[in-house]
Design a protein around this motif. Structure first.
Motif, PDB file in Angstrom:
ATOM      1  N   ASN A 139       0.870  -1.287   0.034  1.00  0.00           N
ATOM      2  CA  ASN A 139      -0.036   0.012   0.135  1.00  0.00           C
ATOM      3  C   ASN A 139       0.784   1.116   0.120  1.00  0.00           C
ATOM      4  O   ASN A 139       2.033   1.122   0.348  1.00  0.00           O
ATOM      5  N   MET A 140       0.340   2.264  -0.482  1.00  0.00           N
ATOM      6  CA  MET A 140       1.160   3.544  -0.782  1.00  0.00           C
ATOM      7  C   MET A 140       0.206   4.767  -0.317  1.00  0.00           C
ATOM      8  O   MET A 140      -0.902   4.840  -0.574  1.00  0.00           O
ATOM      9  N   VAL A 141       0.753   5.809   0.098  1.00  0.00           N
ATOM     10  CA  VAL A 141       0.203   6.904   0.351  1.00  0.00           C
ATOM     11  C   VAL A 141       1.029   8.296  -0.499  1.00  0.00           C
ATOM     12  O   VAL A 141       2.302   8.033  -0.172  1.00  0.00           O
ATOM     13  N   TYR A 142       0.593   8.989  -1.168  1.00  0.00           N
ATOM     14  CA  TYR A 142       1.347   9.975  -1.866  1.00  0.00           C
ATOM     15  C   TYR A 142       0.956  11.248  -1.645  1.00  0.00           C
ATOM     16  O   TYR A 142      -0.285  11.508  -1.893  1.00  0.00           O
ATOM     17  N   GLU A 143       1.628  11.981  -0.995  1.00  0.00           N
ATOM     18  CA  GLU A 143       1.222  13.356  -0.415  1.00  0.00           C
ATOM     19  C   GLU A 143       2.319  14.388  -1.378  1.00  0.00           C
ATOM     20  O   GLU A 143       3.356  14.567  -0.997  1.00  0.00           O
ATOM     21  N   PRO A 144       1.519  15.197  -2.233  1.00  0.00           N
ATOM     22  CA  PRO A 144       2.332  16.427  -2.822  1.00  0.00           C
ATOM     23  C   PRO A 144       2.235  17.636  -2.141  1.00  0.00           C
ATOM     24  O   PRO A 144       1.229  17.941  -1.347  1.00  0.00           O
ATOM     25  N   PHE A 145       3.511  18.169  -1.942  1.00  0.00           N
ATOM     26  CA  PHE A 145       3.758  19.550  -1.416  1.00  0.00           C
ATOM     27  C   PHE A 145       4.085  20.601  -2.273  1.00  0.00           C
ATOM     28  O   PHE A 145       4.881  20.391  -3.292  1.00  0.00           O
ATOM     29  N   VAL A 146       3.933  21.966  -1.883  1.00  0.00           N
ATOM     30  CA  VAL A 146       4.367  23.139  -2.519  1.00  0.00           C
ATOM     31  C   VAL A 146       4.891  23.964  -1.363  1.00  0.00           C
ATOM     32  O   VAL A 146       4.172  24.221  -0.435  1.00  0.00           O
ATOM     33  N   LYS A 147       6.133  24.486  -1.869  1.00  0.00           N
ATOM     34  CA  LYS A 147       6.953  25.824  -1.108  1.00  0.00           C
ATOM     35  C   LYS A 147       7.044  26.734  -1.834  1.00  0.00           C
ATOM     36  O   LYS A 147       7.731  26.637  -3.008  1.00  0.00           O
ATOM     37  N   LEU A 148       7.017  27.983  -1.359  1.00  0.00           N
ATOM     38  CA  LEU A 148       7.146  29.335  -2.023  1.00  0.00           C
ATOM     39  C   LEU A 148       8.276  30.005  -1.609  1.00  0.00           C
ATOM     40  O   LEU A 148       8.325  30.248  -0.441  1.00  0.00           O
ATOM     41  N   THR A 149       8.974  30.547  -2.239  1.00  0.00           N
ATOM     42  CA  THR A 149       9.965  31.585  -2.090  1.00  0.00           C
ATOM     43  C   THR A 149       9.929  32.996  -2.764  1.00  0.00           C
ATOM     44  O   THR A 149      10.074  32.723  -4.015  1.00  0.00           O
ATOM     45  N   PHE A 150       9.757  33.854  -2.122  1.00  0.00           N
ATOM     46  CA  PHE A 150       9.566  35.094  -2.872  1.00  0.00           C
ATOM     47  C   PHE A 150      10.922  36.002  -2.939  1.00  0.00           C
ATOM     48  O   PHE A 150      11.938  36.032  -2.119  1.00  0.00           O
ATOM     49  N   PRO A 151      10.897  36.727  -4.108  1.00  0.00           N
ATOM     50  CA  PRO A 151      12.313  37.601  -4.355  1.00  0.00           C
ATOM     51  C   PRO A 151      12.279  38.874  -3.550  1.00  0.00           C
ATOM     52  O   PRO A 151      11.115  39.444  -3.197  1.00  0.00           O
ATOM     53  N   ALA A 152      13.457  38.955  -2.976  1.00  0.00           N
ATOM     54  CA  ALA A 152      13.560  40.423  -2.501  1.00  0.00           C
ATOM     55  C   ALA A 152      13.347  41.510  -3.517  1.00  0.00           C
ATOM     56  O   ALA A 152      13.693  41.284  -4.624  1.00  0.00           O
ATOM     57  N   PRO A 153      12.781  42.452  -3.049  1.00  0.00           N
ATOM     58  CA  PRO A 153      12.513  43.009  -1.642  1.00  0.00           C
ATOM     59  C   PRO A 153      11.125  42.533  -1.124  1.00  0.00           C
ATOM     60  O   PRO A 153      10.594  43.098  -0.194  1.00  0.00           O
ATOM     61  N   TYR A 154      10.369  41.573  -1.806  1.00  0.00           N
ATOM     62  CA  TYR A 154       9.042  41.323  -1.374  1.00  0.00           C
ATOM     63  C   TYR A 154       9.333  40.166  -0.355  1.00  0.00           C
ATOM     64  O   TYR A 154      10.053  39.440  -0.182  1.00  0.00           O
ATOM     65  N   THR A 155       8.056  40.302   0.650  1.00  0.00           N
ATOM     66  CA  THR A 155       7.881  39.370   1.498  1.00  0.00           C
ATOM     67  C   THR A 155       6.443  38.953   1.490  1.00  0.00           C
ATOM     68  O   THR A 155       5.666  39.463   0.544  1.00  0.00           O
ATOM     69  N   VAL A 162       3.315  23.631   1.975  1.00  0.00           N
ATOM     70  CA  VAL A 162       2.145  23.516   2.068  1.00  0.00           C
ATOM     71  C   VAL A 162       1.585  22.196   1.439  1.00  0.00           C
ATOM     72  O   VAL A 162       1.930  21.673   0.400  1.00  0.00           O
ATOM     73  N   GLY A 163       0.477  21.341   1.957  1.00  0.00           N
ATOM     74  CA  GLY A 163       0.269  20.056   1.619  1.00  0.00           C
ATOM     75  C   GLY A 163      -0.967  20.401   0.507  1.00  0.00           C
ATOM     76  O   GLY A 163      -1.785  21.248   0.698  1.00  0.00           O
ATOM     77  N   VAL A 164      -0.926  19.760  -0.606  1.00  0.00           N
ATOM     78  CA  VAL A 164      -1.846  19.846  -1.575  1.00  0.00           C
ATOM     79  C   VAL A 164      -3.216  18.967  -1.181  1.00  0.00           C
ATOM     80  O   VAL A 164      -4.170  19.293  -1.552  1.00  0.00           O
ATOM     81  N   GLY A 165      -2.966  17.604  -0.760  1.00  0.00           N
ATOM     82  CA  GLY A 165      -3.836  16.745  -0.577  1.00  0.00           C
ATOM     83  C   GLY A 165      -3.406  15.373  -0.306  1.00  0.00           C
ATOM     84  O   GLY A 165      -1.961  15.377   0.077  1.00  0.00           O
ATOM     85  N   PHE A 166      -3.965  14.208  -0.526  1.00  0.00           N
ATOM     86  CA  PHE A 166      -3.123  13.011  -0.593  1.00  0.00           C
ATOM     87  C   PHE A 166      -3.770  12.142  -1.633  1.00  0.00           C
ATOM     88  O   PHE A 166      -4.981  12.130  -1.969  1.00  0.00           O
ATOM     89  N   LEU A 167      -3.105  11.026  -2.207  1.00  0.00           N
ATOM     90  CA  LEU A 167      -3.642  10.195  -2.996  1.00  0.00           C
ATOM     91  C   LEU A 167      -3.180   8.763  -2.220  1.00  0.00           C
ATOM     92  O   LEU A 167      -2.275   8.761  -1.421  1.00  0.00           O
ATOM     93  N   ALA A 168      -3.715   7.655  -3.018  1.00  0.00           N
ATOM     94  CA  ALA A 168      -3.425   6.414  -2.445  1.00  0.00           C
ATOM     95  C   ALA A 168      -3.174   5.524  -3.664  1.00  0.00           C
ATOM     96  O   ALA A 168      -3.703   5.553  -4.897  1.00  0.00           O
ATOM     97  N   GLY A 169      -2.464   4.433  -3.484  1.00  0.00           N
ATOM     98  CA  GLY A 169      -2.110   3.501  -4.366  1.00  0.00           C
ATOM     99  C   GLY A 169      -1.937   2.088  -3.865  1.00  0.00           C
ATOM    100  O   GLY A 169      -1.770   1.838  -2.526  1.00  0.00           O
ATOM    101  N   ARG A 170      -1.778   1.188  -4.552  1.00  0.00           N
ATOM    102  CA  ARG A 170      -1.677  -0.190  -4.289  1.00  0.00           C
ATOM    103  C   ARG A 170      -1.194  -1.158  -5.246  1.00  0.00           C
ATOM    104  O   ARG A 170      -1.609  -1.141  -6.182  1.00  0.00           O
ATOM    105  N   TRP A 171      -0.267  -2.103  -4.764  1.00  0.00           N
ATOM    106  CA  TRP A 171       0.068  -3.108  -5.807  1.00  0.00           C
ATOM    107  C   TRP A 171       0.036  -4.574  -5.149  1.00  0.00           C
ATOM    108  O   TRP A 171      -0.088  -4.735  -3.782  1.00  0.00           O
ATOM    109  N   ASP A 172      -0.478  -5.391  -6.040  1.00  0.00           N
ATOM    110  CA  ASP A 172      -0.642  -6.900  -5.419  1.00  0.00           C
ATOM    111  C   ASP A 172      -0.290  -7.776  -6.485  1.00  0.00           C
ATOM    112  O   ASP A 172      -0.029  -7.452  -7.732  1.00  0.00           O
TER     113      ASP A 172
END
Length: 356
Positions: A139-155, A162-172
């Motif tokens: 069995n598998m759980v697949y969790e996609p994530f995103v991380k943002l980095t802003f350019p100076a001088p912006y904050t 941040v998690g997007v959600g989750f997916l699941a998979g299976r092999w047999d």
């Protein structure tokens, strides 16, 4: 599964959407507030869809598509410098299985670069002989994530992983499902699927080949007092996610016991000649829950804590019974339904719907 199907399935704030045992998705919209000297000066947004499919039923490869859409920016921004780092966490049971990856998770790119190239495909393959239980289950759980980095001088407050959600998979590598030999190549045996609860459709409409079988199931569910054996507290499972059915594959003795208990009920209430007692009609003893489930007629014999006589059996026309059985078998095969407790745990299940 298309983006439009994914979008529709996620309406209402759902964490994931399921199309079938071979397609599901997750996704979310990201909104970025751009600050300079602590004051908001602009905004940008994009949406990430992550669609998981098993494209080929005789292949153990699971495909994960990343698709970025709906890029919008207003006010003062510098989206060419906004870095979007995408990655996916994968957890498997058993833990240390060897995974073969293909394609790519989206690399770290800017907002503008992702808009120019918005689609990526990541594949995961797990070879057989690494799983648990009789069916070689991984069995598998697949969790996609995103991380943002802003350019100076912006904050911005919109940073962090941040998690997007989750997916699941299976092999047999179940010996009773398709591709059990891998066409003679051991490393290709078995298949992949998504461990979601599928729905078996029956019809009680006029003209449906399985009509009598479907009517029997409907009576067992809605009018249990009209069914045999008599049980004032009868409440059969199989029609909602809280009480699904579980395939019984690895215990032939228990399956036969289910069948014997059902036939004994038909004989008791319709006589030993129930097969031919209606002129011009040949009948068979139909039972629900099915003899091929853990919830079958003999359940209380094997699980004493379960209620007795929590099933229904009745003679129906043999053609209707055969049609119902064929639908059930095709459903099991096409959806890679595993023995529900093949590893001792609740590993697979299904429910039923009846069109009337």
């Amino acid at each position: 599964m298309t983006q439009a199907e994914c979008k529709k399935g996620l309406q209402g704030g759902r964490l994931f959407a399921v199309k079938s045992r071979y397609a599901m998705c997750t996704g979310t919209q990201f909104v970025q507030t751009w600050l300079r000297r602590g004051r908001p000066v602009g905004q940008s947004t994009f949406t990430l869809w992550v669609i998981e499919t098993v494209p080929k039923k005789n292949d153990r490869t699971i495909r994960v598509q990343y698709l970025f859409t709906d890029f919008v920016k207003t006010g003062s921004t510098q989206t060419g410098g906004l870095k979007v780092d995408t990655d996916g966490d994968i957890t498997t049971w058993p833990k240390n299985v060897v995974k073969k990856f293909g394609g790519q998770v989206p690399p770290t790119l800017s907002f503008d670069a992702l808009k120019a190239r918005p689609e990526y495909v990541h594949t995961i393959l797990v070879a057989p002989d690494q799983g648990s239980g009789k069916d070689d289950l991984v069995n598998m759980v697949y969790e996609p994530f995103v991380k943002l980095t802003f350019p100076a001088p912006y904050t911005s407050p919109d940073t962090g992983r941040v998690g997007v959600g989750f997916l699941a998979g299976r092999w047999d590598s179940a010996s009773y499902l398709f591709n059990k030999t891998g066409d003679g190549v051991r490393a290709k045996r078995g298949g992949a699927a998504l461990p979601v609860v599928p729905t078996l459709p029956y019809s009680s409409k006029a003209g449906a080949e399985e009509r009598a079988a479907a009517q029997h199931l409907d009576d067992a569910r809605l009018r249990p007092n009209t069914t045999k054996p008599v049980n004032a507290a009868k409440s059969v499972p199989g029609f909602d996610l809280k009480r699904p059915l579980h395939r019984l594959q690895h215990d032939a003795k228990r399956s036969k016991a289910n069948r014997r208990a059902a036939i004994a009920t038909c004989v008791k209430h319709w006589g030993r000649d129930y097969v031919t007692s209606v002129p011009g009609v040949r009948r068979e003893c139909d039972e629900y829950p099915f003899a091929s489930t853990y919830e079958g007629a003999a359940q209380s014999k094997y699980e004493p804590a379960k209620p007795k006589d929590n099933f229904s059996a009745r003679p129906i026309r043999d053609t209707d019974n055969g049609a119902g059985g064929t639908i059930l078998k095709l459903f099991m095969d096409r959806n890679r339904i595993l023995d529900g407790f093949s590893g001792g745990d609740d590993v697979d299940a299904y429910i039923i719907t009846i069109a009337s």
